[in-house]
Write a protein that holds these residues in place. Structure first.
Motif, PDB file in Angstrom:
ATOM      1  N   LYS A 193       0.819  -1.210   0.000  1.00  0.00           N
ATOM      2  CA  LYS A 193       0.000   0.000   0.000  1.00  0.00           C
ATOM      3  C   LYS A 193       0.852   1.258   0.000  1.00  0.00           C
ATOM      4  O   LYS A 193       0.347   2.352  -0.215  1.00  0.00           O
ATOM      5  CB  LYS A 193      -0.939   0.025   1.209  1.00  0.00           C
ATOM      6  CG  LYS A 193      -0.281   0.377   2.553  1.00  0.00           C
ATOM      7  CD  LYS A 193      -1.296   0.440   3.672  1.00  0.00           C
ATOM      8  CE  LYS A 193      -0.645   0.803   5.020  1.00  0.00           C
ATOM      9  NZ  LYS A 193      -0.202   2.198   5.083  1.00  0.00           N
ATOM     10  N   ASP A 194       2.159   1.107   0.232  1.00  0.00           N
ATOM     11  CA  ASP A 194       3.065   2.250   0.387  1.00  0.00           C
ATOM     12  C   ASP A 194       4.204   2.206  -0.629  1.00  0.00           C
ATOM     13  O   ASP A 194       4.514   1.158  -1.194  1.00  0.00           O
ATOM     14  CB  ASP A 194       3.678   2.246   1.792  1.00  0.00           C
ATOM     15  CG  ASP A 194       2.644   2.085   2.891  1.00  0.00           C
ATOM     16  OD1 ASP A 194       1.744   2.949   2.970  1.00  0.00           O
ATOM     17  OD2 ASP A 194       2.728   1.096   3.654  1.00  0.00           O
ATOM     18  N   MET A 195       4.831   3.370  -0.842  1.00  0.00           N
ATOM     19  CA  MET A 195       6.080   3.446  -1.591  1.00  0.00           C
ATOM     20  C   MET A 195       7.108   4.060  -0.645  1.00  0.00           C
ATOM     21  O   MET A 195       7.196   5.274  -0.493  1.00  0.00           O
ATOM     22  CB  MET A 195       5.931   4.305  -2.854  1.00  0.00           C
ATOM     23  CG  MET A 195       7.259   4.648  -3.544  1.00  0.00           C
ATOM     24  SD  MET A 195       8.369   3.250  -3.856  1.00  0.00           S
ATOM     25  CE  MET A 195       7.455   2.349  -5.092  1.00  0.00           C
ATOM     26  N   LEU A 196       7.859   3.185   0.022  1.00  0.00           N
ATOM     27  CA  LEU A 196       8.793   3.632   1.051  1.00  0.00           C
ATOM     28  C   LEU A 196      10.234   3.677   0.556  1.00  0.00           C
ATOM     29  O   LEU A 196      11.068   4.354   1.144  1.00  0.00           O
ATOM     30  CB  LEU A 196       8.684   2.722   2.279  1.00  0.00           C
ATOM     31  CG  LEU A 196       7.286   2.632   2.887  1.00  0.00           C
ATOM     32  CD1 LEU A 196       7.281   1.660   4.060  1.00  0.00           C
ATOM     33  CD2 LEU A 196       6.807   4.004   3.334  1.00  0.00           C
ATOM     34  N   GLY A 197      10.525   2.956  -0.494  1.00  0.00           N
ATOM     35  CA  GLY A 197      11.880   2.950  -1.024  1.00  0.00           C
ATOM     36  C   GLY A 197      12.019   1.926  -2.122  1.00  0.00           C
ATOM     37  O   GLY A 197      11.215   0.993  -2.234  1.00  0.00           O
ATOM     38  N   LEU A 198      13.063   2.072  -2.938  1.00  0.00           N
ATOM     39  CA  LEU A 198      13.284   1.127  -4.026  1.00  0.00           C
ATOM     40  C   LEU A 198      14.031  -0.114  -3.560  1.00  0.00           C
ATOM     41  O   LEU A 198      14.121  -1.095  -4.288  1.00  0.00           O
ATOM     42  CB  LEU A 198      14.048   1.812  -5.166  1.00  0.00           C
ATOM     43  CG  LEU A 198      13.293   2.967  -5.840  1.00  0.00           C
ATOM     44  CD1 LEU A 198      14.019   3.407  -7.098  1.00  0.00           C
ATOM     45  CD2 LEU A 198      11.849   2.585  -6.164  1.00  0.00           C
ATOM     46  N   ARG A 199      14.562  -0.054  -2.358  1.00  0.00           N
ATOM     47  CA  ARG A 199      15.223  -1.241  -1.816  1.00  0.00           C
ATOM     48  C   ARG A 199      14.249  -2.398  -1.717  1.00  0.00           C
ATOM     49  O   ARG A 199      14.611  -3.561  -1.957  1.00  0.00           O
ATOM     50  CB  ARG A 199      15.811  -0.932  -0.438  1.00  0.00           C
ATOM     51  CG  ARG A 199      16.620  -2.063   0.154  1.00  0.00           C
ATOM     52  CD  ARG A 199      17.302  -1.643   1.441  1.00  0.00           C
ATOM     53  NE  ARG A 199      18.237  -2.654   1.910  1.00  0.00           N
ATOM     54  CZ  ARG A 199      19.081  -2.482   2.937  1.00  0.00           C
ATOM     55  NH1 ARG A 199      19.098  -1.325   3.579  1.00  0.00           N
ATOM     56  NH2 ARG A 199      19.898  -3.443   3.289  1.00  0.00           N
ATOM     57  N   GLU A 200      12.989  -2.084  -1.390  1.00  0.00           N
ATOM     58  CA  GLU A 200      11.997  -3.135  -1.245  1.00  0.00           C
ATOM     59  C   GLU A 200      11.014  -3.206  -2.412  1.00  0.00           C
ATOM     60  O   GLU A 200       9.978  -3.854  -2.327  1.00  0.00           O
ATOM     61  CB  GLU A 200      11.227  -2.981   0.069  1.00  0.00           C
ATOM     62  CG  GLU A 200      10.634  -1.609   0.345  1.00  0.00           C
ATOM     63  CD  GLU A 200      11.532  -0.729   1.202  1.00  0.00           C
ATOM     64  OE1 GLU A 200      12.005   0.276   0.632  1.00  0.00           O
ATOM     65  OE2 GLU A 200      11.752  -1.023   2.382  1.00  0.00           O
ATOM     66  N   THR A 201      11.351  -2.550  -3.519  1.00  0.00           N
ATOM     67  CA  THR A 201      10.493  -2.547  -4.698  1.00  0.00           C
ATOM     68  C   THR A 201      11.107  -3.436  -5.775  1.00  0.00           C
ATOM     69  O   THR A 201      12.296  -3.341  -6.065  1.00  0.00           O
ATOM     70  CB  THR A 201      10.325  -1.121  -5.251  1.00  0.00           C
ATOM     71  OG1 THR A 201       9.803  -0.269  -4.218  1.00  0.00           O
ATOM     72  CG2 THR A 201       9.373  -1.096  -6.432  1.00  0.00           C
ATOM     73  N   SER A 202      10.309  -4.309  -6.372  1.00  0.00           N
ATOM     74  CA  SER A 202      10.824  -5.245  -7.374  1.00  0.00           C
ATOM     75  C   SER A 202      11.004  -4.569  -8.726  1.00  0.00           C
ATOM     76  O   SER A 202      10.419  -3.507  -8.996  1.00  0.00           O
ATOM     77  CB  SER A 202       9.872  -6.431  -7.523  1.00  0.00           C
ATOM     78  OG  SER A 202       8.649  -6.008  -8.122  1.00  0.00           O
ATOM     79  N   SER A 204      18.790   5.561  -3.608  1.00  0.00           N
ATOM     80  CA  SER A 204      17.623   5.058  -4.342  1.00  0.00           C
ATOM     81  C   SER A 204      17.981   4.723  -5.781  1.00  0.00           C
ATOM     82  O   SER A 204      17.494   3.727  -6.342  1.00  0.00           O
ATOM     83  CB  SER A 204      16.491   6.089  -4.307  1.00  0.00           C
ATOM     84  OG  SER A 204      15.837   6.083  -3.053  1.00  0.00           O
ATOM     85  N   ASN A 205      18.825   5.528  -6.403  1.00  0.00           N
ATOM     86  CA  ASN A 205      19.235   5.235  -7.773  1.00  0.00           C
ATOM     87  C   ASN A 205      20.042   3.944  -7.857  1.00  0.00           C
ATOM     88  O   ASN A 205      19.881   3.164  -8.798  1.00  0.00           O
ATOM     89  CB  ASN A 205      20.032   6.400  -8.358  1.00  0.00           C
ATOM     90  CG  ASN A 205      19.155   7.358  -9.147  1.00  0.00           C
ATOM     91  OD1 ASN A 205      18.572   6.985 -10.153  1.00  0.00           O
ATOM     92  ND2 ASN A 205      19.048   8.594  -8.684  1.00  0.00           N
ATOM     93  N   ILE A 206      20.905   3.712  -6.873  1.00  0.00           N
ATOM     94  CA  ILE A 206      21.675   2.460  -6.879  1.00  0.00           C
ATOM     95  C   ILE A 206      20.734   1.266  -6.772  1.00  0.00           C
ATOM     96  O   ILE A 206      20.845   0.295  -7.531  1.00  0.00           O
ATOM     97  CB  ILE A 206      22.708   2.454  -5.739  1.00  0.00           C
ATOM     98  CG1 ILE A 206      23.805   3.484  -6.012  1.00  0.00           C
ATOM     99  CG2 ILE A 206      23.322   1.063  -5.579  1.00  0.00           C
ATOM    100  CD1 ILE A 206      24.735   3.721  -4.836  1.00  0.00           C
ATOM    101  N   TYR A 207      19.790   1.329  -5.847  1.00  0.00           N
ATOM    102  CA  TYR A 207      18.829   0.238  -5.699  1.00  0.00           C
ATOM    103  C   TYR A 207      18.048   0.013  -7.000  1.00  0.00           C
ATOM    104  O   TYR A 207      17.929  -1.115  -7.486  1.00  0.00           O
ATOM    105  CB  TYR A 207      17.836   0.538  -4.579  1.00  0.00           C
ATOM    106  CG  TYR A 207      18.414   0.527  -3.186  1.00  0.00           C
ATOM    107  CD1 TYR A 207      19.225  -0.504  -2.749  1.00  0.00           C
ATOM    108  CD2 TYR A 207      18.122   1.545  -2.282  1.00  0.00           C
ATOM    109  CE1 TYR A 207      19.747  -0.516  -1.456  1.00  0.00           C
ATOM    110  CE2 TYR A 207      18.636   1.543  -0.992  1.00  0.00           C
ATOM    111  CZ  TYR A 207      19.455   0.521  -0.585  1.00  0.00           C
ATOM    112  OH  TYR A 207      19.961   0.507   0.689  1.00  0.00           O
ATOM    113  N   GLY A 208      17.506   1.099  -7.548  1.00  0.00           N
ATOM    114  CA  GLY A 208      16.650   0.978  -8.725  1.00  0.00           C
ATOM    115  C   GLY A 208      17.401   0.614  -9.988  1.00  0.00           C
ATOM    116  O   GLY A 208      16.999  -0.293 -10.731  1.00  0.00           O
TER     117      GLY A 208
END
Length: 313
Positions: free
Chosen positions: A5-14, A172-176
């Motif tokens: 339900k949230d967008m908290l970071g790209l670390r946890e986004t697939s 965030s850019n590194i994660y994404g």
């Protein structure tokens, strides 16, 4: 459909979710480019920006994204709210939640604050920057711009130069980017680097020329001048001489490489005016694409099904 339900970071986004957000942003860009910037997608929805730090681009782009989709946009700044009277973040969040807020957009100086807020509200929470942790929507708009201009993200070499140590944009850019198949190299003075970022998949160097050489994208990070009081580099002039993005340095990148910056730009510090205004610069396009990406996120989060923990109907 996003899994949370949230967008908290790209670390946890697939990677699949990032693709969905970018594909949706492409549709929203059409709305922004039209003469009639109005859709009914957020009609009846209440969006609240809660900013404990100053912001122009991020805050305005979220508010415009909401208004373009017919939502109700409201804002709270810490200095003009009950926060100044000692109210806690959780109490503020719960108060807004019971007012019927559907999405809360939080910028906070403490890392992890959006995660704390999300655990205590039914509304969706979007991280608009938390401490030195993450700034996911900035990285999403950066990736969207790369995809729009270069045809994709996979296989790109992206050089990120500047104050990496304190940059939530860099993280965030590194994660994404790494999830999307790009390679990332970060560069800056040793005092502004975090060597452990190589564990996240980024190459780390204190030689800017090496980082920029052969890059498809060269991204400058804002030098936070207030940190100069800590003596992290000798002087602004020295920084620009050895680490600033100039036309000469950018010429080391691949022909047609993009020049990017999250803003606001300190001209003559992290980047020269000539480089910032060059034909290769997409800094203005990044701002426009920021609205499209934030429209996409608001759309996707408010389309969540109630049983998955989404926004209330």
């Amino acid at each position: 459909m996003l899994s949370s339900k949230d967008m908290l970071g790209l670390r946890e986004t697939s990677a699949e979710e990032i693709h969905e957000i970018l594909n949706t942003a492409e549709l929203m860009k059409v709305v922004i480019s039209s003469n009639n910037k109005k859709t009914p997608h957020l009609q009846g929805r209440s969006i609240m920006t809660v900013f404990y730090e100053n912001s122009t681009r991020t805050r305005m782009s979220f508010e415009l994204a909401c208004k373009y989709m017919s939502g109700t946009a409201s804002n709270i700044s810490a200095s003009a709210s009950s926060v100044a009277k000692g109210e806690t973040l959780i109490d503020t969040a719960r108060t807004l939640d019971v007012m019927g807020t559907d999405v809360m957009i939080l910028r906070h100086p403490m890392s992890g604050a959006p995660h704390l807020m999300a655990k205590n509200v039914k509304a969706s929470v979007i991280n608009a920057g938390d401490g030195i942790n993450e700034h996911p929507t900035q990285a999403l708009l950066d990736m969207y711009t790369m995809r729009e201009k270069l045809g994709g993200v996979k296989g790109l070499r992206v050089a990120i130069v500047g104050d990496v140590r304190h940059s939530r944009v860099a993280r965030s850019n590194i994660y994404g980017l790494t999830k999307m198949g790009a390679s990332v190299v970060v560069a800056g003075p040793p005092t502004l680097l975090v060597p452990e970022l190589d564990a996240l998949g980024a190459e780390v160097t204190d030689r800017v020329d090496d980082a920029v050489r052969g890059a498809d994208v060269v991204m400058g990070l804002r030098i936070q001048l207030e940190r100069q009081k800590k003596g992290l580099f000798p002087s602004v002039r020295e920084y620009h001489k050895y680490f600033g993005l100039t036309e000469e340095r950018i010429a080391l990148a691949r022909k047609g490489a993009l020049v990017m910056h999250p803003g606001p730009v300190n001209r003559g510090v992290e980047i020269s005016s000539e480089a910032a205004d060059s034909p290769e610069s997409v800094i203005d396009e990044q701002v426009t694409n920021g609205v499209a990406v934030r429209m996409a996120l608001l759309f996707l989060l408010t389309r969540q099904k109630p049983e998955t923990g989404g926004v209330r109907i």
